[in-house]
Design a protein around this motif. Structure first.
Motif, PDB file in Angstrom:
ATOM      1  N   PHE A  43      42.196  48.255  40.698  1.00 10.38           N
ATOM      2  CA  PHE A  43      41.686  47.239  41.614  1.00 10.38           C
ATOM      3  C   PHE A  43      42.039  47.644  43.035  1.00 10.38           C
ATOM      4  CE2 PHE A  43      45.991  45.837  40.666  1.00 10.38           C
ATOM      5  CZ  PHE A  43      46.473  45.385  41.891  1.00 10.38           C
ATOM      6  N   PRO A  44      41.207  47.266  44.004  1.00 13.25           N
ATOM      7  CA  PRO A  44      41.410  47.719  45.379  1.00 13.25           C
ATOM      8  C   PRO A  44      42.409  46.860  46.156  1.00 13.25           C
ATOM      9  CG  PRO A  44      39.384  46.463  45.237  1.00 13.25           C
ATOM     10  CD  PRO A  44      39.931  46.545  43.838  1.00 13.25           C
ATOM     11  N   THR A  45      42.967  47.429  47.207  1.00 16.79           N
ATOM     12  CA  THR A  45      43.932  46.713  48.045  1.00 16.79           C
ATOM     13  C   THR A  45      43.282  45.559  48.802  1.00 16.79           C
ATOM     14  OG1 THR A  45      43.555  48.330  49.800  1.00 16.79           O
ATOM     15  CG2 THR A  45      45.445  48.699  48.356  1.00 16.79           C
ATOM     16  N   GLU A  46      41.971  45.585  48.947  1.00 17.06           N
ATOM     17  CA  GLU A  46      41.311  44.480  49.661  1.00 17.06           C
ATOM     18  C   GLU A  46      41.471  43.160  48.916  1.00 17.06           C
ATOM     19  OE1 GLU A  46      36.736  44.307  48.919  1.00 17.06           O
ATOM     20  OE2 GLU A  46      37.312  46.428  48.911  1.00 17.06           O
ATOM     21  N   HIS A  47      41.737  43.227  47.605  1.00 16.65           N
ATOM     22  CA  HIS A  47      41.943  42.012  46.818  1.00 16.65           C
ATOM     23  C   HIS A  47      43.420  41.628  46.764  1.00 16.65           C
ATOM     24  CE1 HIS A  47      37.805  41.900  45.933  1.00 16.65           C
ATOM     25  NE2 HIS A  47      37.785  42.756  44.935  1.00 16.65           N
ATOM     26  N   TYR A  48      44.278  42.589  46.485  1.00 19.11           N
ATOM     27  CA  TYR A  48      45.723  42.339  46.457  1.00 19.11           C
ATOM     28  C   TYR A  48      46.466  43.576  46.954  1.00 19.11           C
ATOM     29  CZ  TYR A  48      44.846  38.161  43.663  1.00 19.11           C
ATOM     30  OH  TYR A  48      44.409  36.933  43.243  1.00 19.11           O
ATOM     31  N   GLN A 176      36.406  49.751  37.854  1.00 17.00           N
ATOM     32  CA  GLN A 176      37.118  49.113  38.960  1.00 17.00           C
ATOM     33  C   GLN A 176      36.847  47.606  38.946  1.00 17.00           C
ATOM     34  OE1 GLN A 176      36.163  49.786  43.281  1.00 17.00           O
ATOM     35  NE2 GLN A 176      38.290  50.512  43.301  1.00 17.00           N
ATOM     36  N   LEU A 177      37.921  46.844  39.003  1.00 15.81           N
ATOM     37  CA  LEU A 177      37.786  45.399  39.100  1.00 15.81           C
ATOM     38  C   LEU A 177      37.519  45.057  40.559  1.00 15.81           C
ATOM     39  CD1 LEU A 177      39.401  45.965  36.415  1.00 15.81           C
ATOM     40  CD2 LEU A 177      40.211  43.627  36.604  1.00 15.81           C
ATOM     41  N   ASP A 178      36.252  45.169  40.922  1.00 12.82           N
ATOM     42  CA  ASP A 178      35.858  45.099  42.331  1.00 12.82           C
ATOM     43  C   ASP A 178      35.500  43.690  42.783  1.00 12.82           C
ATOM     44  OD1 ASP A 178      33.655  45.017  40.690  1.00 12.82           O
ATOM     45  OD2 ASP A 178      32.415  46.336  41.916  1.00 12.82           O
ATOM     46  N   GLN A 179      35.491  42.727  41.838  1.00 12.15           N
ATOM     47  CA  GLN A 179      35.130  41.361  42.175  1.00 12.15           C
ATOM     48  C   GLN A 179      36.356  40.452  42.060  1.00 12.15           C
ATOM     49  OE1 GLN A 179      31.783  40.752  43.002  1.00 12.15           O
ATOM     50  NE2 GLN A 179      31.597  42.982  42.792  1.00 12.15           N
ATOM     51  N   LYS A 180      36.404  39.441  42.931  1.00  7.14           N
ATOM     52  CA  LYS A 180      37.489  38.470  42.910  1.00  7.14           C
ATOM     53  C   LYS A 180      36.890  37.068  42.922  1.00  7.14           C
ATOM     54  CE  LYS A 180      41.767  37.263  45.404  1.00  7.14           C
ATOM     55  NZ  LYS A 180      42.609  37.585  46.586  1.00  7.14           N
ATOM     56  N   ILE A 181      37.302  36.252  41.972  1.00  7.06           N
ATOM     57  CA  ILE A 181      36.754  34.901  41.882  1.00  7.06           C
ATOM     58  C   ILE A 181      37.230  34.082  43.084  1.00  7.06           C
ATOM     59  CG2 ILE A 181      36.633  32.802  40.492  1.00  7.06           C
ATOM     60  CD1 ILE A 181      37.122  34.553  38.030  1.00  7.06           C
ATOM     61  N   PRO A 182      36.309  33.474  43.824  1.00 14.89           N
ATOM     62  CA  PRO A 182      36.689  32.764  45.059  1.00 14.89           C
ATOM     63  C   PRO A 182      37.358  31.426  44.786  1.00 14.89           C
ATOM     64  CG  PRO A 182      34.345  32.518  44.663  1.00 14.89           C
ATOM     65  CD  PRO A 182      34.849  33.470  43.615  1.00 14.89           C
ATOM     66  N   ALA A 183      38.004  30.902  45.820  1.00 15.01           N
ATOM     67  CA  ALA A 183      38.656  29.597  45.744  1.00 15.01           C
ATOM     68  C   ALA A 183      37.625  28.490  45.558  1.00 15.01           C
ATOM     69  CB  ALA A 183      39.476  29.348  47.003  1.00 15.01           C
ATOM     70  N   ILE A 184      38.082  27.369  45.037  1.00 14.84           N
ATOM     71  CA  ILE A 184      37.214  26.224  44.789  1.00 14.84           C
ATOM     72  C   ILE A 184      37.472  25.154  45.847  1.00 14.84           C
ATOM     73  CG2 ILE A 184      36.694  24.348  43.167  1.00 14.84           C
ATOM     74  CD1 ILE A 184      37.511  26.250  40.917  1.00 14.84           C
ATOM     75  N   ALA A 185      36.399  24.659  46.439  1.00 20.69           N
ATOM     76  CA  ALA A 185      36.533  23.626  47.470  1.00 20.69           C
ATOM     77  C   ALA A 185      36.922  22.295  46.825  1.00 20.69           C
ATOM     78  CB  ALA A 185      35.225  23.474  48.235  1.00 20.69           C
TER      79      ALA A 185
END
Length: 586
Positions: A43-48, A176-185
């Motif tokens: 996974f990329p550093t842009e996520h964690y 590559q786990l290139d997707q990150k589930i976004p926060a919920i409003a």
């Protein structure tokens, strides 16, 4: 209980029955000779930017109409899954998938069929908790989604990729786990619906960090124009509610495309849901509907989408937190009467068990319960298992053969999943009770903890062998029918008029069997007689709630209007002399 939408080789089964540990290790199975699994993940550093702990789940599906992460289920329509625990996974660091990782419904990579498939990976992120009992555990924190591994904000996943499998051999893959589930409003307040979230001192002390519980509050018509009126509190228990669902102030969306419901075999069910929600708004605001405050509680835990509303060793004092922190706070904020008789509870399935459980555990703090299709309320019928007498949960065993125990049926009795199927799916999703699914939350609620601080298994998840010591603990602390029988002389007067049970006699999970046993106990009560209600729906499936006139697909949407009226019709039997039974009936 949650609704959720297999055979293996004799060689594998012989390996399984040799395993005696109830805590499954994903390296317990030997790699079959010739099996080659070369799959790397990163996974990329842009996520964690920091190292992660959690569960890496590899999913393989034949179809791609929906992503593979939404296709893992108990029946024959399931995709394939494999799972493994990972600790200290650093960004941009390759992680090799374990060739011996446990799989469901096929246990070994070597036994996968040949053909073209889609693969997807998802990483369910864990956090470290330093609990007050001295245990350090790694668990997934709820992040506003209701503890859903495939939807949890912050979880990482890959874009589905097409592959070819031939003779049990997978191609070498670099995923590559290139997707990150976004926060919920968070939902917004309206005239009728308010949202409450408080820090629980009891739970924060237990978990060693700030812990929150909350509720969606539906205010009665005229609440703002009757400032001196105090109201009863209608408490609906159940799975994690994103908002106060089932209530909308506008007609169904005119451009809503009708959708088919597989669960109910009904066309255009989404339109029906919106229409029922609008009809409830009209009923709620009509001049003849009782004026009460209605709430849906939010109490997800690290093990499930809700806590089961009781205190437990693995999850902490959720029962006390809800009863003595959250509910009084809501009553204070919105002018609730604030007395035990004026609080009533209702719900179905998980919510049905919780409604009865809080009435049993807190007999004076709640004035009535309406429990529909409850999760097993008598562990002599823990679905189709008697945990006290049976030796094995997965099989009915005889001298010369064994028969798999059913787990799920339709209203005609056709079985589409076995108990073992359901438990094996959970093993893919998480070790040590961390799947976030049904059988794991029952253990997280009812079991004592093991030496690591995780829930003890009621049975060995691989073999089905039942642990009688754990069963004895369950009986004394969470077998609701047994507790009522044991404690009737002590609390019978506090339970009189308050117990109401409803279940379809063809419940998909066989939950009616436990209701039959509980009814026997209640029918024999004396001094006082329980004076409640037990009712069954003919050929009715899971979620039947006492409505003999409508199908489950409709009646399940009418809990509030059904049970609020039932409570009001009977409230004079539980209210003390001089209680205010009139001012809130304007």
């Amino acid at each position: 209980m949650k609704e959720s939408n297999s055979t293996f080789s004799n060689v594998y089964y012989l390996l399984v029955i040799l395993l005696t540990s109830s805590i499954f290790s994903c390296t317990d199975l030997d790699k079959k000779e010739g099996t080659s699994v070369n799959i790397e993940f990163s996974f990329p550093t842009e996520h964690y930017k920091d190292a992660l702990d959690g569960r890496l789940i590899l999913l393989i599906s034949k179809e791609i109409e929906t992503e593979p992460r939404f296709q893992l289920r108990d029946d024959s329509k399931t995709c394939q899954g494999f799972g493994m625990d990972i600790s200290n996974w650093k960004p941009n660091e390759s992680q090799q998938f374990d060739a011996n990782a446990f799989g469901y419904p096929i246990q070994s990579f070597a036994d996968l069929p040949s053909g073209e498939f889609y693969v997807q990976a998802i990483f369910h992120k864990y956090e470290t908790f330093n609990r007050a009992d001295g245990h350090v555990v790694k668990l997934p924190m709820d992040r506003g989604e209701g503890q859903q591994w495939n939807r949890a904000p912050g979880n990482l996943y890959s874009t589905p990729k097409k592959i070819t499998i031939k003779d049990g051999q997978l191609p070498s893959l670099n995923i590559q786990l290139d997707q990150k589930i976004p926060a919920i409003a968070a939902p917004e307040d309206t005239k009728y619906v308010k949202h409450i979230k408080i820090r629980s001192k009891l739970l924060s002390d237990f978990w060693g960090r700030d812990m929150y519980i909350g509720a969606h509050v539906l205010l009665p018509e005229g609440w703002d124009t009757h400032p001196n009126v105090k109201y009863p509190l209608a408490i609906m228990h159940g799975h994690f509610p994103k908002d106060f669902g089932g209530f909308r102030t506008t007609p169904p969306d005119p451009n809503l495309k009708p959708e088919y419901s597989e669960r109910f075999d009904v066309e255009g069910y989404n339109v029906m849901v919106q229409q029922e929600a609008y009809d409830f708004y009209k009923t709620w605001t009509s001049p003849d509907f009782p004026r009460v405050i209605a709430i849906k509680i939010q109490h997800p835990t690290q093990y499930y989408d809700d806590s089961y509303a009781v205190n437990s060793e693995a999850q902490g004092p959720y029962g006390d937190a809800l009863t003595y922190e959250l509910i009084p706070y809501i009553e204070q904020q919105f002018r609730g009467i604030g007395e035990g008789w004026s609080r009533f509870v209702y719900g179905g399935s998980t919510g049905g068990w919780e409604a009865l459980a809080v009435q049993v555990k807190y007999p004076k703090e709640y004035g009535m319960c309406f429990s529909a299709c409850p999760d097993p309320i008598d562990f002599r019928a823990y679905c189709l298992v008697n945990i006290y007498k049976d030796e094995n949960a997965y099989y009915e065993e005889g001298t010369f053969r064994k028969t798999l125990v059913a787990g799920h049926r339709d209203y005609l009795g056709n079985v589409d999943a076995t108990l073992k199927d359901m438990n094996y799916r959970e093993l893919v999703l998480g070790s040590k009770g961390r799947s976030g699914q049904q059988w794991d939350i029952w253990e997280a609620t009812y079991s004592p903890i093991d030496k690591e601080g995780y829930p003890k298994r009621i049975w060995n998840r691989l073999t089905g062998e039942i642990d009688k010591e754990v069963a004895a603990y369950w009986k004394e602390n969470y077998d609701l029918a047994y507790i009522m029988k044991r404690d009737w002389a002590k609390h019978g007067n506090d339970w009189k008029h308050k117990i109401h049970l409803y279940c379809g006699d063809m419940d998909n999970y066989y939950l009616n069997n436990a209701v039959y046993l509980a009814e026997e106990i209640l029918s024999e009560t004396t001094e006082p007689y329980y004076d409640g209600e037990v009712d069954y729906g003919d050929r009715a499936e899971h979620c039947w709630n006492g409505d003999h006139d409508n199908g489950n697909h409709i009646s399940r949407l009418r809990y509030h209007r059904m049970f609020i009226k039932k409570y009001v019709e009977k409230v004079d039997k539980v209210a003390p002399k001089g209680a205010d039974l009139t001012s809130w009936r304007y």
